[in-house]
Every structure is written in C-alpha cells, then in structure tokens.
Design an enzyme around this catalytic site. Structure first.
Site, PDB file in Angstrom:
ATOM      1  N   SER A 170       0.851  -1.185   0.000  1.00 30.59           N
ATOM      2  CA  SER A 170       0.000   0.000   0.000  1.00 30.59           C
ATOM      3  C   SER A 170       0.888   1.235   0.000  1.00 30.59           C
ATOM      4  O   SER A 170       2.026   1.188   0.465  1.00 30.59           O
ATOM      5  CB  SER A 170      -0.882   0.011   1.241  1.00 30.59           C
ATOM      6  OG  SER A 170      -1.474   1.279   1.397  1.00 30.59           O
ATOM      7  N   TYR A 197      -0.149  -0.871  10.491  1.00 28.60           N
ATOM      8  CA  TYR A 197      -0.514  -1.194   9.101  1.00 28.60           C
ATOM      9  C   TYR A 197       0.569  -0.668   8.156  1.00 28.60           C
ATOM     10  O   TYR A 197       1.057  -1.402   7.286  1.00 28.60           O
ATOM     11  CB  TYR A 197      -1.881  -0.581   8.765  1.00 28.60           C
ATOM     12  CG  TYR A 197      -2.343  -0.863   7.356  1.00 28.60           C
ATOM     13  CD1 TYR A 197      -2.931  -2.080   7.024  1.00 28.60           C
ATOM     14  CD2 TYR A 197      -2.175   0.089   6.339  1.00 28.60           C
ATOM     15  CE1 TYR A 197      -3.344  -2.348   5.728  1.00 28.60           C
ATOM     16  CE2 TYR A 197      -2.590  -0.172   5.037  1.00 28.60           C
ATOM     17  CZ  TYR A 197      -3.174  -1.389   4.739  1.00 28.60           C
ATOM     18  OH  TYR A 197      -3.572  -1.653   3.441  1.00 28.60           O
ATOM     19  N   LYS A 201       3.181  -2.694   5.631  1.00 26.39           N
ATOM     20  CA  LYS A 201       3.210  -2.474   4.182  1.00 26.39           C
ATOM     21  C   LYS A 201       4.610  -2.062   3.721  1.00 26.39           C
ATOM     22  O   LYS A 201       5.012  -2.380   2.600  1.00 26.39           O
ATOM     23  CB  LYS A 201       2.146  -1.449   3.789  1.00 26.39           C
ATOM     24  CG  LYS A 201       0.724  -1.950   4.004  1.00 26.39           C
ATOM     25  CD  LYS A 201       0.423  -3.145   3.111  1.00 26.39           C
ATOM     26  CE  LYS A 201      -0.781  -3.941   3.509  1.00 26.39           C
ATOM     27  NZ  LYS A 201      -1.037  -5.090   2.643  1.00 26.39           N
TER      28      LYS A 201
HETATM   29  N1  LIG Z   1      -8.838  -1.331  -0.242  1.00 26.25           N
HETATM   30  C1  LIG Z   1      -7.863  -0.477  -0.374  1.00 26.25           C
HETATM   31  O1  LIG Z   1      -8.075   0.720  -0.579  1.00 26.25           O
HETATM   32  C2  LIG Z   1      -6.429  -0.951  -0.275  1.00 26.25           C
HETATM   33  C3  LIG Z   1      -5.417   0.003  -0.488  1.00 26.25           C
HETATM   34  C4  LIG Z   1      -4.090  -0.423  -0.413  1.00 26.25           C
HETATM   35  C5  LIG Z   1      -3.790  -1.745  -0.146  1.00 26.25           C
HETATM   36  N2  LIG Z   1      -4.787  -2.644   0.074  1.00 26.25           N
HETATM   37  C6  LIG Z   1      -4.404  -4.033   0.362  1.00 26.25           C
HETATM   38  O2  LIG Z   1      -5.097  -4.904  -0.503  1.00 26.25           O
HETATM   39  C7  LIG Z   1      -5.175  -6.203   0.103  1.00 26.25           C
HETATM   40  C8  LIG Z   1      -6.587  -6.739  -0.042  1.00 26.25           C
HETATM   41  O3  LIG Z   1      -7.443  -5.924   0.734  1.00 26.25           O
HETATM   42  P1  LIG Z   1      -8.951  -5.575   0.349  1.00 26.25           P
HETATM   43  O4  LIG Z   1      -9.028  -4.118   0.191  1.00 26.25           O
HETATM   44  O5  LIG Z   1      -9.441  -6.460  -0.724  1.00 26.25           O
HETATM   45  O6  LIG Z   1      -9.647  -5.898   1.764  1.00 26.25           O
HETATM   46  P2  LIG Z   1     -10.799  -6.908   2.208  1.00 26.25           P
HETATM   47  O7  LIG Z   1     -11.956  -6.808   1.289  1.00 26.25           O
HETATM   48  O8  LIG Z   1     -10.985  -6.635   3.650  1.00 26.25           O
HETATM   49  O9  LIG Z   1     -10.107  -8.345   2.015  1.00 26.25           O
HETATM   50  C9  LIG Z   1      -9.055  -8.738   2.841  1.00 26.25           C
HETATM   51  C10 LIG Z   1      -8.854 -10.221   2.704  1.00 26.25           C
HETATM   52  O10 LIG Z   1      -7.801 -10.636   3.611  1.00 26.25           O
HETATM   53  C11 LIG Z   1      -8.294 -11.705   4.374  1.00 26.25           C
HETATM   54  N3  LIG Z   1      -7.660 -11.834   5.681  1.00 26.25           N
HETATM   55  C12 LIG Z   1      -7.623 -10.939   6.698  1.00 26.25           C
HETATM   56  N4  LIG Z   1      -7.014 -11.460   7.759  1.00 26.25           N
HETATM   57  C13 LIG Z   1      -6.648 -12.731   7.428  1.00 26.25           C
HETATM   58  C14 LIG Z   1      -6.015 -13.790   8.112  1.00 26.25           C
HETATM   59  N5  LIG Z   1      -5.632 -13.688   9.391  1.00 26.25           N
HETATM   60  N6  LIG Z   1      -5.800 -14.955   7.453  1.00 26.25           N
HETATM   61  C15 LIG Z   1      -6.205 -15.099   6.175  1.00 26.25           C
HETATM   62  N7  LIG Z   1      -6.828 -14.146   5.488  1.00 26.25           N
HETATM   63  C16 LIG Z   1      -7.051 -12.970   6.114  1.00 26.25           C
HETATM   64  C17 LIG Z   1      -9.777 -11.444   4.499  1.00 26.25           C
HETATM   65  O11 LIG Z   1     -10.452 -12.609   4.931  1.00 26.25           O
HETATM   66  P3  LIG Z   1     -11.911 -12.506   5.639  1.00 26.25           P
HETATM   67  O12 LIG Z   1     -12.890 -12.221   4.533  1.00 26.25           O
HETATM   68  O13 LIG Z   1     -12.103 -13.836   6.271  1.00 26.25           O
HETATM   69  O14 LIG Z   1     -11.832 -11.386   6.617  1.00 26.25           O
HETATM   70  C18 LIG Z   1     -10.085 -11.020   3.098  1.00 26.25           C
HETATM   71  O15 LIG Z   1     -10.182 -12.138   2.271  1.00 26.25           O
HETATM   72  C19 LIG Z   1      -4.726  -6.023   1.541  1.00 26.25           C
HETATM   73  O16 LIG Z   1      -3.396  -6.481   1.671  1.00 26.25           O
HETATM   74  C20 LIG Z   1      -4.782  -4.519   1.739  1.00 26.25           C
HETATM   75  O17 LIG Z   1      -3.860  -4.091   2.717  1.00 26.25           O
HETATM   76  C21 LIG Z   1      -6.109  -2.272   0.005  1.00 26.25           C
END
Ligand SMILES: NC(=O)c1ccc[n+]([C@@H]2O[C@H](COP(=O)([O-])OP(=O)(O)OC[C@H]3O[C@@H](n4cnc5c(N)ncnc54)[C@H](OP(=O)(O)O)[C@@H]3O)[C@@H](O)[C@H]2O)c1
Ligand SMILES: *[C@@H]1O[C@H](CO)[C@@H](O)[C@H](O)[C@H]1NC(C)=O
Length: 326
Positions: A170, A197, A201
C-alpha cells in the site's frame, strides 16, 4: 433554473472525467493464458483477492483460494466458478494470524499440488488484536505470515520456474517505520493501528526487494503492488455512523475491486516485466519508492531477524544462503 441544470451537468461531467482519468486506473492488457498453471491467492474470498482470482480463473489457471473462513471462501469459490466457467477453483484453509496455520497450509498444499506458478500475497488487515503468536495483527498477518508462507513455498516455485510472487502492499508504506529495538510495540489506539498497518506495508516492499536479490538467476520473480484506494470490505470494521459518512465517498471516489485488482493481475501475468523483479508497481507501471523503502541494509536485517529466530526455524537455510550473498 437553467443555470442549476448546467451546473449539475458540469459537476457530473467533472466527476466522470476525474473517475476515468484518475480513479479508475489502468487495465492490464496482457492476454496471457494460464491453462496448466497453478495459482494461490491469499484472502481470495473478497475484495481485491476475489477479483484477482476471478481474472486468473478466466485465464484458465488452477486456483487455490487460501482463506481463513471456510464459509466465506466456499461462497467465493462458487461465484468464481460460475462467472469464469472454470471448475478448477478450490479452497484451502489458511489463517495468516497463526504461524502454525501457515505451516499446516503449506504442508497440505505441497502434498496435494505438484505445481505452483504464481503466489499472490494479497490478504491484509488493519484491525486491532494480536495474532496467535502474540504479534500485532497487521504486522503478523500482512508481513510475518506471508513471509513464512513465501519461504515454505519457495522451492516449489523454483521447481516450476518461470514463476512469480506478488505482494499487495500500500502507499501507506510511506508512513512505515522499522524500529528493530521495538518491533512489536504495545498499544492499539487508532493512530497506532495505522502505524502498524503502514509498518507492515513497508515490510512488504522491503521483503520483495530482498527476495528479488535472493532469487536472481532462478527465473522466479517478485513484485510489490499498490492497488489504489479501493472500495472493498477493508472498511467493514467501521462503526455505523462512520459508514454513513464514508459510504457515499467510497462509492463515488474509490476504485471498484475489479479496477483495483489490475496491477496485481498485471504483475502476475504480464510478459517482459521480469527485469523489474523486486520493484513496486502501481497502475500497471513501476514506481520508484521513497528512500526508506529501498534501504537494502534494513531489508536484509529484517530478513535475517526472522530467519534466525526460533519460530521461523525452518526458513533459516534460505535466509542464511541469501544473507551470505549480501
Ligand atoms: N482497499 C484499499 O483501498 C487498499 C489500499 C491499499 C492496499 N490494500 C491491500 O489490498 C489487500 C486486499 O485488501 P482488500 O481491500 O481487498 O480488503 P478486504 O476486502 O478486507 O479483504 C481482505 C482479505 O484478507 C483476508 N484476511 C484478513 N485477515 C486474514 C487472516 N488472518 N488470514 C487469512 N486471510 C485474512 C480477508 O479474509 P476474511 O474475509 O475472512 O476477513 C479477506 O479475504 C490487503 O493487503 C490490503 O492491505 C487495500
Ligand atoms: C531461466 O530461463 C531461461 C530462458 O528461458 C533459461 O535459459 C534458463 O535456463 C532458466 N534458468 C533456470 C535456473 O531455470
């Protein structure tokens, strides 16, 4: 009256322009086919992970959704199979908040699947709490769990080269700090959670840099990715009144998960980017990171620390071999 209509029309036009030029981002244009290739996506049950998995399933890959919730993952498996017409999509249990679970996942995977071509370290969290091993949640899940997972699967990736590792980082890495004297600080205020966080990252970016050095000459390459600001379930932990303010902004101005997934997909499939192994990508392009995220001494120290620590014992061999090169 007419001037209100004109003003409203101009606002809509402005929004559409902003959306398509800035928010939507770049699409991955590669038409690489993945038939016969095996892919793991951590956190593939929702958000960016699910959209990444769907795209790769459409390319014919065999997909393993590595998720903590059987129920949520199986719903996603059903959905991805239906949308992609690809039945080679399965769930395997992985809780990154437990190093024991990471080991169990790797063991099951290595026993049942002969090949691995793409590992997408996508799962992530910014929530409070500790992992089963006592680490702050974001750091333990986003960095440490994935660090161990990658090491345990590395030999299989090498055997199947050319192969790739993609780590979803991120832009928050900018605020990340690594204090080796205090890697697991106490406290869970909002500011502290944001710090953990960001630290995790930053670790993703540094890990990928060091990993690329280790993997030189193996035809295994690795990339870190910033997906943009994406409207996923990442914000599910907000309180209801926070969501009331947040939801309209997210709907209007954040990327859709499918748009946000493009750079992860790009790094998994695009031909010709191997020379950028170890680098950070956003909008399907390499981006130079800030100096603290390309500090190779810190990257190596971070690696060394884990490799020689008892709870990561089994990765020591890899860690040391790499360290001796530096
Ligand atoms: N959304 C943004 O704006 C953004 C920006 C920058 C980076 N990111 C990064 O993108 C990646 C995906 O995030 P997202 O936005 O798609 O978020 P999300 O919709 O909350 O999805 C996160 C995923 O990670 C899983 N997870 C969390 N804790 C876990 C654990 N202990 N063991 C296994 N799986 C786990 C969740 O499982 P559950 O469904 O069971 O909770 C879910 O499948 C992350 O690394 C996040 O930091 C996101
Ligand atoms: C890497 O790929 C190149 C080009 O396909 C090949 O010549 C080389 O033998 C490969 N190296 C390893 C270690 O697999």
């Amino acid at each position: 009256m007419v001037s209100y209509v004109v003003a409203a029309a101009m606002l809509v036009a402005l929004y559409v322009l902003t959306y398509y030029n800035l928010l939507k981002g770049t699409r991955c244009r590669s038409d690489t086919c993945l038939r016969g290739r095996t892919v793991i996506v951590t956190g593939g049950n929702t958000g960016l992970g699910k959209e990444t998995a769907l795209d790769l399933a459409r390319r014919g890959a065999q997909l393993i959704l590595a998720c903590r919730s059987k129920q949520r993952a199986e719903a996603a498996v059903f959905d991805i199979r239906k949308k992609s017409g690809n039945n080679q999509v399965i769930f395997m249990q992985l809780d990154l908040a437990s190093l024991k679970s990471v080991r169990a996942f790797a063991e099951t995977f290595l026993k049942s699947e002969p090949q691995l071509h793409v590992l997408i370290n996508n799962a992530g969290t910014g929530t409070a709490g500790k992992t089963a091993d006592g680490f702050n949640m974001a750091w333990g899940v986003n960095h440490l769990g994935h660090f161990l997972l990658t090491h345990l699967l590395l030999d299989r990736l090498k055997q199947c080269a050319p192969s790739r590792i993609v780590a979803v980082s991120s832009t928050m890495y900018r605020f990340g700090k690594i204090d080796f004297s205090n890697l697991n600080p106490p406290g869970e205020s909002l500011i502290q959670l944001i710090q953990y966080y960001s630290d995790s990252k930053l670790c993703n970016v540094l890990f990928v840099r060091e990993l690329a050095n280790c993997l030189e000459g193996t035809n295994v390459t690795c990339y870190s990715v910033y997906p943009g600001v994406v409207n996923t379930e990442a914000f599910r932990h907000f309180k209801w009144w926070q969501k009331v303010f947040f939801a309209p902004v997210a709907t209007l101005f954040f990327r859709s998960p499918a748009d946000g997934a493009q750079t992860s997909i790009f790094c998994a499939v695009q031909e010709g980017i191997e020379k950028f192994s170890g680098r950070y990508f956003t909008d399907c392009k390499v981006q130079e990171v800030l100096p603290h995220a390309r500090d190779d001494a810190v990257a190596r120290k971070l690696w060394e620390l884990h490799s020689v620590t008892a709870w990561l014992e089994s990765v020591a061999a890899d860690g040391r071999c790499c360290l001796s090169q530096g």
